[in-house]
Enzyme design. Structure first.
Site, PDB file in Angstrom:
ATOM      1  N   ALA A  74       2.950  -0.971   4.913  1.00  0.00           N
ATOM      2  CA  ALA A  74       2.487  -1.023   6.228  1.00  0.00           C
ATOM      3  C   ALA A  74       1.807  -2.359   6.612  1.00  0.00           C
ATOM      4  O   ALA A  74       1.789  -2.490   8.039  1.00  0.00           O
ATOM      5  CB  ALA A  74       1.361   0.047   6.507  1.00  0.00           C
ATOM      6  N   HIS A 131      12.430  -3.124   2.540  1.00  0.00           N
ATOM      7  CA  HIS A 131      12.052  -1.848   2.827  1.00  0.00           C
ATOM      8  C   HIS A 131      12.901  -0.746   2.167  1.00  0.00           C
ATOM      9  O   HIS A 131      14.132  -0.928   2.373  1.00  0.00           O
ATOM     10  CB  HIS A 131      11.772  -1.407   4.432  1.00  0.00           C
ATOM     11  CG  HIS A 131      10.795  -2.365   5.014  1.00  0.00           C
ATOM     12  ND1 HIS A 131       9.471  -2.524   4.587  1.00  0.00           N
ATOM     13  CD2 HIS A 131      10.948  -3.307   5.618  1.00  0.00           C
ATOM     14  CE1 HIS A 131       9.028  -3.222   5.300  1.00  0.00           C
ATOM     15  NE2 HIS A 131       9.956  -4.189   5.906  1.00  0.00           N
ATOM     16  N   TYR A 155      11.099   9.179   1.571  1.00  0.00           N
ATOM     17  CA  TYR A 155      10.988   8.070   0.613  1.00  0.00           C
ATOM     18  C   TYR A 155      11.817   8.220  -0.839  1.00  0.00           C
ATOM     19  O   TYR A 155      11.934   7.485  -1.661  1.00  0.00           O
ATOM     20  CB  TYR A 155       9.739   7.408   0.204  1.00  0.00           C
ATOM     21  CG  TYR A 155       8.990   6.786   1.609  1.00  0.00           C
ATOM     22  CD1 TYR A 155       9.385   5.585   1.961  1.00  0.00           C
ATOM     23  CD2 TYR A 155       7.924   7.502   2.005  1.00  0.00           C
ATOM     24  CE1 TYR A 155       8.863   5.119   3.178  1.00  0.00           C
ATOM     25  CE2 TYR A 155       7.291   6.951   3.215  1.00  0.00           C
ATOM     26  CZ  TYR A 155       7.588   5.836   3.848  1.00  0.00           C
ATOM     27  OH  TYR A 155       7.095   5.458   5.020  1.00  0.00           O
ATOM     28  N   ASN A 214       7.894  -5.815  -0.372  1.00  0.00           N
ATOM     29  CA  ASN A 214       7.901  -4.840   0.266  1.00  0.00           C
ATOM     30  C   ASN A 214       6.439  -4.580   0.504  1.00  0.00           C
ATOM     31  O   ASN A 214       5.551  -3.937  -0.262  1.00  0.00           O
ATOM     32  CB  ASN A 214       8.342  -3.457  -0.480  1.00  0.00           C
ATOM     33  CG  ASN A 214       8.247  -2.242   0.408  1.00  0.00           C
ATOM     34  OD1 ASN A 214       7.865  -2.266   1.461  1.00  0.00           O
ATOM     35  ND2 ASN A 214       8.994  -1.019  -0.051  1.00  0.00           N
ATOM     36  N   GLU A 216      12.231  -9.915   2.807  1.00  0.00           N
ATOM     37  CA  GLU A 216      11.658  -8.875   2.889  1.00  0.00           C
ATOM     38  C   GLU A 216      12.278  -7.638   2.826  1.00  0.00           C
ATOM     39  O   GLU A 216      13.574  -7.510   3.018  1.00  0.00           O
ATOM     40  CB  GLU A 216      11.406  -8.733   4.521  1.00  0.00           C
ATOM     41  CG  GLU A 216      10.479  -7.475   4.883  1.00  0.00           C
ATOM     42  CD  GLU A 216      10.075  -7.443   6.474  1.00  0.00           C
ATOM     43  OE1 GLU A 216      10.223  -8.338   7.075  1.00  0.00           O
ATOM     44  OE2 GLU A 216      10.024  -6.240   7.247  1.00  0.00           O
ATOM     45  N   ARG A 274       5.134  12.087  -3.498  1.00  0.00           N
ATOM     46  CA  ARG A 274       5.055  12.417  -2.052  1.00  0.00           C
ATOM     47  C   ARG A 274       5.998  12.403  -0.972  1.00  0.00           C
ATOM     48  O   ARG A 274       6.636  11.364  -1.048  1.00  0.00           O
ATOM     49  CB  ARG A 274       3.715  12.038  -1.506  1.00  0.00           C
ATOM     50  CG  ARG A 274       2.405  11.902  -2.308  1.00  0.00           C
ATOM     51  CD  ARG A 274       1.345  13.200  -2.189  1.00  0.00           C
ATOM     52  NE  ARG A 274       0.488  12.905  -3.307  1.00  0.00           N
ATOM     53  CZ  ARG A 274      -0.654  12.369  -3.463  1.00  0.00           C
ATOM     54  NH1 ARG A 274      -0.801  11.745  -2.508  1.00  0.00           N
ATOM     55  NH2 ARG A 274      -1.380  12.285  -4.245  1.00  0.00           N
ATOM     56  N   ARG A 284      13.216   4.068  12.899  1.00  0.00           N
ATOM     57  CA  ARG A 284      11.789   5.066  12.821  1.00  0.00           C
ATOM     58  C   ARG A 284      10.908   4.735  14.008  1.00  0.00           C
ATOM     59  O   ARG A 284      11.272   4.144  14.995  1.00  0.00           O
ATOM     60  CB  ARG A 284      11.112   4.739  11.345  1.00  0.00           C
ATOM     61  CG  ARG A 284      11.839   4.881  10.241  1.00  0.00           C
ATOM     62  CD  ARG A 284      11.365   4.890   8.873  1.00  0.00           C
ATOM     63  NE  ARG A 284      10.214   5.883   8.773  1.00  0.00           N
ATOM     64  CZ  ARG A 284       9.105   5.708   7.979  1.00  0.00           C
ATOM     65  NH1 ARG A 284       9.320   4.598   7.011  1.00  0.00           N
ATOM     66  NH2 ARG A 284       8.248   6.634   7.794  1.00  0.00           N
ATOM     67  N   PRO A 333       0.608  -1.344   0.081  1.00  0.00           N
ATOM     68  CA  PRO A 333      -0.061  -0.040   0.175  1.00  0.00           C
ATOM     69  C   PRO A 333       0.804   1.219  -0.009  1.00  0.00           C
ATOM     70  O   PRO A 333       1.844   1.485   0.526  1.00  0.00           O
ATOM     71  CB  PRO A 333      -0.893  -0.094   1.323  1.00  0.00           C
ATOM     72  CG  PRO A 333      -0.150  -0.897   2.181  1.00  0.00           C
ATOM     73  CD  PRO A 333       0.547  -1.949   0.907  1.00  0.00           C
ATOM     74  N   ASN A 334       0.452   1.955  -0.728  1.00  0.00           N
ATOM     75  CA  ASN A 334       0.801   3.531  -0.812  1.00  0.00           C
ATOM     76  C   ASN A 334       2.136   3.763  -1.694  1.00  0.00           C
ATOM     77  O   ASN A 334       2.628   4.706  -2.035  1.00  0.00           O
ATOM     78  CB  ASN A 334       0.780   4.331   0.505  1.00  0.00           C
ATOM     79  CG  ASN A 334      -0.360   4.358   1.234  1.00  0.00           C
ATOM     80  OD1 ASN A 334      -1.096   4.813   0.749  1.00  0.00           O
ATOM     81  ND2 ASN A 334      -0.246   3.988   2.276  1.00  0.00           N
TER      82      ASN A 334
HETATM   83  O1  CA2 Z   1      10.283   1.763   3.879  1.00  0.00           O
HETATM   84  C1  CA2 Z   1       9.552   1.053   3.304  1.00  0.00           C
HETATM   85  O2  CA2 Z   1       9.817   0.691   2.205  1.00  0.00           O
HETATM   86  C2  CA2 Z   1       8.117   0.864   3.949  1.00  0.00           C
HETATM   87  O3  CA2 Z   1       7.587  -0.383   3.561  1.00  0.00           O
HETATM   88  C3  CA2 Z   1       7.279   2.174   3.391  1.00  0.00           C
HETATM   89  C4  CA2 Z   1       5.812   1.939   3.936  1.00  0.00           C
HETATM   90  C5  CA2 Z   1       5.876   1.960   5.465  1.00  0.00           C
HETATM   91  O4  CA2 Z   1       4.580   1.858   5.974  1.00  0.00           O
HETATM   92  C6  CA2 Z   1       6.771   0.975   6.025  1.00  0.00           C
HETATM   93  O5  CA2 Z   1       6.775   1.064   7.381  1.00  0.00           O
HETATM   94  C7  CA2 Z   1       8.135   1.021   5.353  1.00  0.00           C
HETATM   95  C8  CA2 Z   1       5.097   3.123   3.504  1.00  0.00           C
HETATM   96  C9  CA2 Z   1       5.100   3.317   2.170  1.00  0.00           C
HETATM   97  C10 CA2 Z   1       4.298   4.713   1.992  1.00  0.00           C
HETATM   98  O6  CA2 Z   1       5.040   5.062   0.548  1.00  0.00           O
HETATM   99  C11 CA2 Z   1       4.749   6.390   0.221  1.00  0.00           C
HETATM  100  C12 CA2 Z   1       5.506   6.834  -0.894  1.00  0.00           C
HETATM  101  C13 CA2 Z   1       5.508   8.107  -1.144  1.00  0.00           C
HETATM  102  C14 CA2 Z   1       4.714   9.164  -0.374  1.00  0.00           C
HETATM  103  C15 CA2 Z   1       3.830   8.556   0.653  1.00  0.00           C
HETATM  104  C16 CA2 Z   1       3.908   7.008   0.929  1.00  0.00           C
END
Ligand code: CA2
Length: 144
Positions: free
Chosen positions: A77, A100, A23, A74, A98, A18, A107, A10-11
């Site tokens: 969340a 990230h 990121y 990946n 896994e 963003r 974090r 997700p996301n």
């Molecule tokens: O660091 C990572 O790759 C995460 O999997 C990213 C997830 C986060 O919930 C994990 O704890 C770590 C969040 C992905 C959100 O991606 C976005 C990218 C750009 C803008 C907003 C969100």
């Protein structure tokens, strides 16, 4: 030819658009292009997917059984919450890394918990988009 599924949760479709301070500025499409180049260099096939839906990700893991030799996940969340994804990996019996972008251990405490790590070969985090290359190299070596 060995095939690897890279599944993004997700996301991650928002990557590069963003929160660049967290990121980075690389888009998910650019990450896929990089992964396809890595795959060609390593002599493997890569299928790259993203979903914002836990059930769709579970279905993709089930469908990977017998089709892909490995999974790079990946889970976003869902990493920190999803017993369903953990069970899907166990039932598919597919070697899983896994992954990230960020160093989840540096974090918030809720990101230190991972259900995926319990059933994964290993975990790569904190190297941004380069982590995808590291994961592909590790998976190619594992499947040799
Ligand atoms: O660091 C990572 O790759 C995460 O999997 C990213 C997830 C986060 O919930 C994990 O704890 C770590 C969040 C992905 C959100 O991606 C976005 C990218 C750009 C803008 C907003 C969100």
């Amino acid at each position: 030819m060995t095939s690897v599924l890279i599944l993004n949760g997700p996301n991650l479709n928002l990557l590069g658009q963003r929160q660049p301070e967290v990121y980075g500025r690389t888009t998910l499409a650019e990450v896929e292009t990089m992964c396809q180049a890595d795959a060609a260099r390593l002599g493997i096939d890569v299928q790259f997917q993203q979903s914002n839906h836990e059930g769709v990700m579970i279905d993709a893991i089930h469908a990977a059984r017998g089709v892909h030799g490995g999974l790079i996940l990946n889970a976003g969340a869902y990493t920190h919450t999803s017993i369903g994804l953990m069970d899907a990996i166990s039932s598919a019996e597919i070697p899983t890394i896994e992954l990230h972008l960020s160093n989840v251990h540096a974090r918030e405490p809720f990101r230190h918990q991972s259900y995926i790590a319990k059933v994964a070969l290993g975990v790569i985090c904190g190297f941004g988009p380069h982590g995808y290359t590291l994961a592909l190299e590790a998976m190619a070596r594992h499947l040799e």
